[in-house]
Design a protein around this motif. Structure first.
Motif, short mmCIF file in Angstrom:
data_model
loop_
_atom_site.label_atom_id
_atom_site.label_comp_id
_atom_site.label_asym_id
_atom_site.label_seq_id
_atom_site.Cartn_x
_atom_site.Cartn_y
_atom_site.Cartn_z
N ARG A 76 28.45 68.76 42.98
CA ARG A 76 29.61 68.19 42.29
C ARG A 76 30.00 66.88 42.97
O ARG A 76 30.37 66.87 44.14
N LEU A 77 29.90 65.79 42.22
CA LEU A 77 30.15 64.46 42.77
C LEU A 77 31.17 63.73 41.91
O LEU A 77 30.96 63.54 40.71
N TRP A 78 32.27 63.31 42.51
CA TRP A 78 33.24 62.46 41.84
C TRP A 78 32.82 61.00 42.07
O TRP A 78 32.59 60.59 43.20
N VAL A 79 32.72 60.24 40.98
CA VAL A 79 32.28 58.85 41.05
C VAL A 79 33.43 57.95 40.61
O VAL A 79 33.95 58.09 39.49
N CYS A 80 33.81 57.02 41.48
CA CYS A 80 35.01 56.22 41.23
C CYS A 80 34.76 54.73 41.39
O CYS A 80 34.09 54.29 42.33
N ASP A 81 35.29 53.96 40.47
CA ASP A 81 35.43 52.52 40.65
C ASP A 81 36.92 52.25 40.76
O ASP A 81 37.64 52.33 39.76
N PRO A 82 37.43 51.97 41.96
CA PRO A 82 38.88 51.83 42.13
C PRO A 82 39.48 50.68 41.34
O PRO A 82 40.57 50.82 40.77
N VAL A 83 38.80 49.55 41.31
CA VAL A 83 39.23 48.42 40.47
C VAL A 83 37.97 47.80 39.88
O VAL A 83 37.25 47.08 40.58
N ASP A 84 37.70 48.08 38.64
CA ASP A 84 36.59 47.39 37.99
C ASP A 84 37.11 46.07 37.43
O ASP A 84 38.08 46.06 36.67
N GLY A 85 36.46 45.02 37.81
CA GLY A 85 36.94 43.70 37.44
C GLY A 85 37.80 43.11 38.55
O GLY A 85 38.84 42.51 38.29
N THR A 86 37.35 43.27 39.80
CA THR A 86 38.12 42.72 40.91
C THR A 86 38.20 41.20 40.84
O THR A 86 39.20 40.61 41.26
N LEU A 87 37.17 40.57 40.31
CA LEU A 87 37.21 39.10 40.21
C LEU A 87 38.36 38.64 39.32
O LEU A 87 39.20 37.84 39.77
N PRO A 88 38.47 39.09 38.07
CA PRO A 88 39.64 38.67 37.29
C PRO A 88 40.95 39.19 37.87
O PRO A 88 41.97 38.47 37.84
N PHE A 89 40.94 40.41 38.42
CA PHE A 89 42.16 40.97 39.02
C PHE A 89 42.69 40.07 40.13
O PHE A 89 43.89 39.81 40.22
N SER A 90 41.78 39.59 40.97
CA SER A 90 42.19 38.79 42.12
C SER A 90 42.50 37.35 41.76
O SER A 90 42.95 36.58 42.61
N HIS A 91 42.29 36.98 40.49
CA HIS A 91 42.57 35.62 40.06
C HIS A 91 43.59 35.58 38.91
O HIS A 91 43.65 34.63 38.14
N GLY A 92 44.39 36.64 38.82
CA GLY A 92 45.52 36.63 37.90
C GLY A 92 45.20 36.95 36.46
O GLY A 92 46.02 36.66 35.57
N LEU A 93 44.05 37.58 36.19
CA LEU A 93 43.69 37.95 34.82
C LEU A 93 43.82 39.47 34.67
O LEU A 93 43.09 40.22 35.32
N PRO A 94 44.70 39.95 33.81
CA PRO A 94 44.98 41.39 33.72
C PRO A 94 44.02 42.14 32.81
O PRO A 94 44.41 42.70 31.77
N ILE A 95 42.75 42.18 33.18
CA ILE A 95 41.77 42.89 32.34
C ILE A 95 40.93 43.86 33.18
O ILE A 95 39.77 44.11 32.88
N SER A 96 41.52 44.44 34.21
CA SER A 96 40.80 45.33 35.10
C SER A 96 41.17 46.79 34.84
O SER A 96 42.22 47.08 34.28
#
Length: 259
Positions: A76-96
């Motif tokens: 049993r494996l939980w697979v997580c992407d904590p923030v997908d779209g870190t590039l737009p997230f870190s540059h003020g684009l709210p699409i993550s």
């Protein structure tokens, strides 16, 4: 069968979303990892939260997060992407987005994708359908003409004549009548395929954290997901890329890539 796990994943997604909203803004300063992708405080805080919560709720389970893992050899494996779209997230684009999947013996059984900026929660449990904020969702029946496709993960060399890359792949699909996009936030596009807004996506990378949750959600919404060659694959190890679609254009995508 996995009602407890799904309820847990949905609640955890909302907590992760709060962290994303807290740290989002123009003054966010990312660090750059060795692979030249950005890393923010939100990525690390959410990844740590996921490991902490899963260890407490399901102590026998393993966890694979993009930024940190806890692996013992459990099936049993939980697979997580904590923030997908870190590039737009870190540059003020709210699409993550945040995503989390429970994978058992290589097969995703539960998947959750959360867009905290528009409060959109997509989720599915195997053999139970796919949902968006409590409402059932289904893929579209759109053909290739005017299909909306997300294309990502291809190299971009200077010499377009010798190496396949994003622009040349987009050219193939545009010529076939589709509209192609690449927004550096792939998982939200997977969710939009499941809800009938997008038609397909080609993800030419081997990262399970980007695709495990999408696999079960799109499949349960009536779509189709395979590797880059049209085959099923495991989601507890590096993949052979990922193609997602409404099913109608899936073989066309594969055929166009073969060219």
């Amino acid at each position: 069968m996995y009602n407890k796990e799904l309820a847990f994943a949905k609640a955890l997604a909302l907590e992760a979303g709060e962290i994303m909203r807290k740290h989002f803004g123009f003054d966010l300063q990312p660090k750059w990892k060795s692979d030249q992708t950005p890393l923010t405080i939100a990525d690390t805080q959410i990844n740590s939260l996921v490991i902490e919560k899963i260890k407490a709720a399901f102590p026998g389970d393993d966890i694979f997060g993009e930024e940190n893992q806890f692996i013992t050899g459990s099936k049993r494996l939980w697979v997580c992407d904590p923030v997908d779209g870190t590039l737009p997230f870190s540059h003020g684009l709210p699409i993550s987005t945040f995503s989390l999947a429970l994978v058992i013996d290589g097969v995703p059984q539960v998947g959750v994708i959360y867009d905290p900026f528009m409060d959109r929660l997509f989720y599915a449990e195997v053999n139970s359908g796919a949902f968006y904020n409590g409402q059932p969702i289904h893929v579209s029946n759109q053909g290739m003409q005017n299909a909306i496709l997300d294309i990502s993960g291809f190299p971009a060399p200077a010499d377009r004549a010798t190496t396949t890359h994003t622009m040349s792949v987009c050219d193939r699909f545009n010529t076939a009548g589709a509209k192609t996009v690449s927004m550096w936030s792939t998982i939200i596009n997977f969710a939009l395929i499941a809800s009938g807004k997008f038609t397909g996506a080609v993800f030419n990378l081997n990262f399970i954290h980007d695709v495990a949750a999408a696999k079960v959600i799109i499949d349960e919404a009536g779509g189709k997901t395979t590797d880059m060659f049209g085959n099923e694959q495991r989601y507890d190890r590096p993949t052979k890329g990922f193609i997602a679609s409404n099913g109608v254009i899936h073989q066309q995508i594969i055929d166009l890539l073969k060219k």
